[in-house]
Design a protein around this motif. Structure first.
Motif, PDB file in Angstrom:
ATOM      1  N   VAL A 206     103.947  52.063  32.803  1.00  0.00           N
ATOM      2  CA  VAL A 206     104.533  50.760  32.442  1.00  0.00           C
ATOM      3  C   VAL A 206     106.051  50.859  32.409  1.00  0.00           C
ATOM      4  CG1 VAL A 206     104.821  49.094  30.560  1.00  0.00           C
ATOM      5  CG2 VAL A 206     102.531  49.918  31.166  1.00  0.00           C
ATOM      6  N   LEU A 207     106.572  51.919  31.823  1.00  0.00           N
ATOM      7  CA  LEU A 207     108.017  52.111  31.744  1.00  0.00           C
ATOM      8  C   LEU A 207     108.653  52.128  33.131  1.00  0.00           C
ATOM      9  CD1 LEU A 207     110.571  52.707  30.116  1.00  0.00           C
ATOM     10  CD2 LEU A 207     109.969  55.141  30.201  1.00  0.00           C
ATOM     11  N   GLU A 208     108.027  52.842  34.069  1.00  0.00           N
ATOM     12  CA  GLU A 208     108.570  52.925  35.428  1.00  0.00           C
ATOM     13  C   GLU A 208     108.534  51.561  36.112  1.00  0.00           C
ATOM     14  OE1 GLU A 208     110.138  55.424  36.379  1.00  0.00           O
ATOM     15  OE2 GLU A 208     109.421  56.990  35.022  1.00  0.00           O
ATOM     16  N   TYR A 209     107.442  50.822  35.916  1.00  0.00           N
ATOM     17  CA  TYR A 209     107.346  49.499  36.527  1.00  0.00           C
ATOM     18  C   TYR A 209     108.382  48.538  35.931  1.00  0.00           C
ATOM     19  CZ  TYR A 209     102.878  51.093  38.444  1.00  0.00           C
ATOM     20  OH  TYR A 209     101.904  51.783  39.130  1.00  0.00           O
ATOM     21  N   LEU A 210     108.610  48.655  34.633  1.00  0.00           N
ATOM     22  CA  LEU A 210     109.599  47.776  33.989  1.00  0.00           C
ATOM     23  C   LEU A 210     111.013  48.093  34.463  1.00  0.00           C
ATOM     24  CD1 LEU A 210     108.262  47.469  30.313  1.00  0.00           C
ATOM     25  CD2 LEU A 210     107.975  45.907  32.248  1.00  0.00           C
ATOM     26  N   LYS A 211     111.264  49.332  34.822  1.00  0.00           N
ATOM     27  CA  LYS A 211     112.572  49.693  35.365  1.00  0.00           C
ATOM     28  C   LYS A 211     112.848  48.900  36.648  1.00  0.00           C
ATOM     29  CE  LYS A 211     112.709  54.484  33.649  1.00  0.00           C
ATOM     30  NZ  LYS A 211     112.641  55.912  34.054  1.00  0.00           N
ATOM     31  N   VAL A 212     111.806  48.731  37.457  1.00  0.00           N
ATOM     32  CA  VAL A 212     111.967  47.958  38.694  1.00  0.00           C
ATOM     33  C   VAL A 212     112.375  46.529  38.369  1.00  0.00           C
ATOM     34  CG1 VAL A 212     110.840  47.135  40.788  1.00  0.00           C
ATOM     35  CG2 VAL A 212     110.242  49.378  39.864  1.00  0.00           C
ATOM     36  N   LEU A 213     111.725  45.934  37.357  1.00  0.00           N
ATOM     37  CA  LEU A 213     112.035  44.557  36.973  1.00  0.00           C
ATOM     38  C   LEU A 213     113.448  44.421  36.425  1.00  0.00           C
ATOM     39  CD1 LEU A 213     108.753  43.339  35.197  1.00  0.00           C
ATOM     40  CD2 LEU A 213     109.517  42.873  37.530  1.00  0.00           C
ATOM     41  N   MET A 214     113.833  45.362  35.586  1.00  0.00           N
ATOM     42  CA  MET A 214     115.115  45.245  34.885  1.00  0.00           C
ATOM     43  C   MET A 214     116.317  45.667  35.738  1.00  0.00           C
ATOM     44  SD  MET A 214     113.833  44.133  32.084  1.00  0.00           S
ATOM     45  CE  MET A 214     112.327  44.186  31.090  1.00  0.00           C
ATOM     46  N   LEU A 215     116.137  46.710  36.533  1.00  0.00           N
ATOM     47  CA  LEU A 215     117.270  47.262  37.284  1.00  0.00           C
ATOM     48  C   LEU A 215     117.572  46.519  38.587  1.00  0.00           C
ATOM     49  CD1 LEU A 215     116.564  51.092  36.873  1.00  0.00           C
ATOM     50  CD2 LEU A 215     118.249  49.711  35.640  1.00  0.00           C
ATOM     51  N   ARG A 226     109.264  44.102  43.256  1.00  0.00           N
ATOM     52  CA  ARG A 226     109.306  43.646  41.866  1.00  0.00           C
ATOM     53  C   ARG A 226     108.017  42.928  41.483  1.00  0.00           C
ATOM     54  NH1 ARG A 226     112.465  40.142  39.911  1.00  0.00           N
ATOM     55  NH2 ARG A 226     113.056  41.116  37.946  1.00  0.00           N
ATOM     56  N   SER A 227     107.505  42.127  42.414  1.00  0.00           N
ATOM     57  CA  SER A 227     106.253  41.410  42.153  1.00  0.00           C
ATOM     58  C   SER A 227     105.097  42.386  41.930  1.00  0.00           C
ATOM     59  CB  SER A 227     105.944  40.477  43.331  1.00  0.00           C
ATOM     60  OG  SER A 227     104.721  39.816  43.141  1.00  0.00           O
ATOM     61  N   MET A 228     105.056  43.439  42.742  1.00  0.00           N
ATOM     62  CA  MET A 228     104.016  44.450  42.597  1.00  0.00           C
ATOM     63  C   MET A 228     104.158  45.181  41.266  1.00  0.00           C
ATOM     64  SD  MET A 228     103.211  47.786  44.975  1.00  0.00           S
ATOM     65  CE  MET A 228     103.067  46.780  46.446  1.00  0.00           C
ATOM     66  N   ALA A 229     105.403  45.545  40.936  1.00  0.00           N
ATOM     67  CA  ALA A 229     105.656  46.264  39.684  1.00  0.00           C
ATOM     68  C   ALA A 229     105.264  45.412  38.475  1.00  0.00           C
ATOM     69  CB  ALA A 229     107.129  46.662  39.608  1.00  0.00           C
ATOM     70  N   LYS A 230     105.586  44.140  38.538  1.00  0.00           N
ATOM     71  CA  LYS A 230     105.242  43.231  37.434  1.00  0.00           C
ATOM     72  C   LYS A 230     103.735  43.115  37.274  1.00  0.00           C
ATOM     73  CE  LYS A 230     105.983  38.411  36.016  1.00  0.00           C
ATOM     74  NZ  LYS A 230     106.666  37.143  36.394  1.00  0.00           N
ATOM     75  N   SER A 231     103.037  42.982  38.381  1.00  0.00           N
ATOM     76  CA  SER A 231     101.576  42.873  38.348  1.00  0.00           C
ATOM     77  C   SER A 231     100.938  44.132  37.754  1.00  0.00           C
ATOM     78  CB  SER A 231     101.046  42.629  39.764  1.00  0.00           C
ATOM     79  OG  SER A 231      99.642  42.617  39.784  1.00  0.00           O
ATOM     80  N   ARG A 232     101.415  45.297  38.184  1.00  0.00           N
ATOM     81  CA  ARG A 232     100.855  46.546  37.687  1.00  0.00           C
ATOM     82  C   ARG A 232     101.196  46.750  36.213  1.00  0.00           C
ATOM     83  NH1 ARG A 232      98.980  50.468  41.193  1.00  0.00           N
ATOM     84  NH2 ARG A 232      99.095  49.982  43.405  1.00  0.00           N
TER      85      ARG A 232
END
Length: 252
Positions: A206-215, A226-232
């Motif tokens: 979750v932390l790694e996926y949230l990095k994609v959203l935030m960074l 980002r869409s994939m990271a958010k979904s996961r």
């Protein structure tokens, strides 16, 4: 001078008779060849035969031949077959992707689309845990030049993860993570999340996926990642009963 005349004569002859037996992709000045000395020569159509020999139609009159091994890369705008394969992949019709990918690859592997096609093919195979077949696909593509190399690297990492060869995956991703190419860096963070999932560490994933959203906010180049990271991330957060899941689900 004599050699120059013979060369010009050969070009004119090609312009008249064409090059039968070659697969062709056309467009309006959206085809090009990168020569061995890094010159980019654009044209209106580009053809490739089964051995990788190219013929570039420069303007409808002049046609330039490039023998296999004497150029760096040929490229055409996205062929309809590649677009159709992408649509099938997006719709998760992986069996159809697998059945069609070899034919599309054979047709366009010398025209800049080897990495894109092979990546989809390998990823489709991995959904069925066909790791050995996915490796075969990537090895074949790795020998060729093409655009979007990062897609091939991402599929390679997924194979490392499937094989539980986490050290190799980690090495590739750390290099990509600091890339100036933001799409490649975002993809690396997302794959770090996939690797954490494979290890059973949902919180780290979750932390790694949230990095994609935030960074990578407000970056159109990485919208899909980002869409994939958010979904996961939201899926895992629900599994973890994380109270912040609705906030992340609403995050743009």
């Amino acid at each position: 001078m004599a050699n120059c005349k013979r060369y010009m004569l050969s070009l004119l002859l090609l312009a008249v008779i064409g090059a039968p037996g070659l697969a062709q992709a056309q467009g309006k000045q959206d085809c090009y060849v990168i020569t061995s000395d890094n010159r980019k020569i654009s044209g209106r159509a580009l053809k490739a035969d089964d051995q990788g020999n190219l013929v570039l139609d420069v303007d409808g009159k002049l046609k330039m031949p490039f023998r296999a091994g004497q150029y760096k890369m040929g490229f055409v705008s996205k062929p309809k077959e590649v677009a159709a394969l992408e649509q099938l992949f997006a719709e998760k019709k992986y069996d159809q992707v697998i059945s069609q990918a070899d034919g599309v690859f054979a047709k366009y592997k010398y025209l800049g689309w080897s990495n894109v096609i092979a990546s989809m093919h390998a990823d489709a195979l991995l959904t069925g845990n066909k790791v050995a077949e996915a490796k075969r696909v990537l090895v074949a593509a790795n020998r060729l030049a093409g655009e979007q190399r990062e897609l091939l690297e991402a599929s390679m990492v997924k194979i490392y993860i499937a094989d539980k060869d986490y050290d190799k995956a980690d090495s590739v991703l750390k290099r990509q993570m600091v890339s100036a190419d933001e799409a490649k860096a975002a993809q690396a963070f997302c794959l770090f999340g996939e690797m954490a999932e494979a290890k059973g560490d949902k919180k780290q994933a979750v932390l790694e996926y949230l990095k994609v959203l935030m960074l990578f906010e407000n970056n159109k180049k990485v919208d899909e990642v980002r869409s994939m990271a958010k979904s996961r991330a939201t899926k895992l957060m629900r599994e973890l009963n994380d109270p912040r899941v609705d906030k992340i689900a609403a995050y743009q």
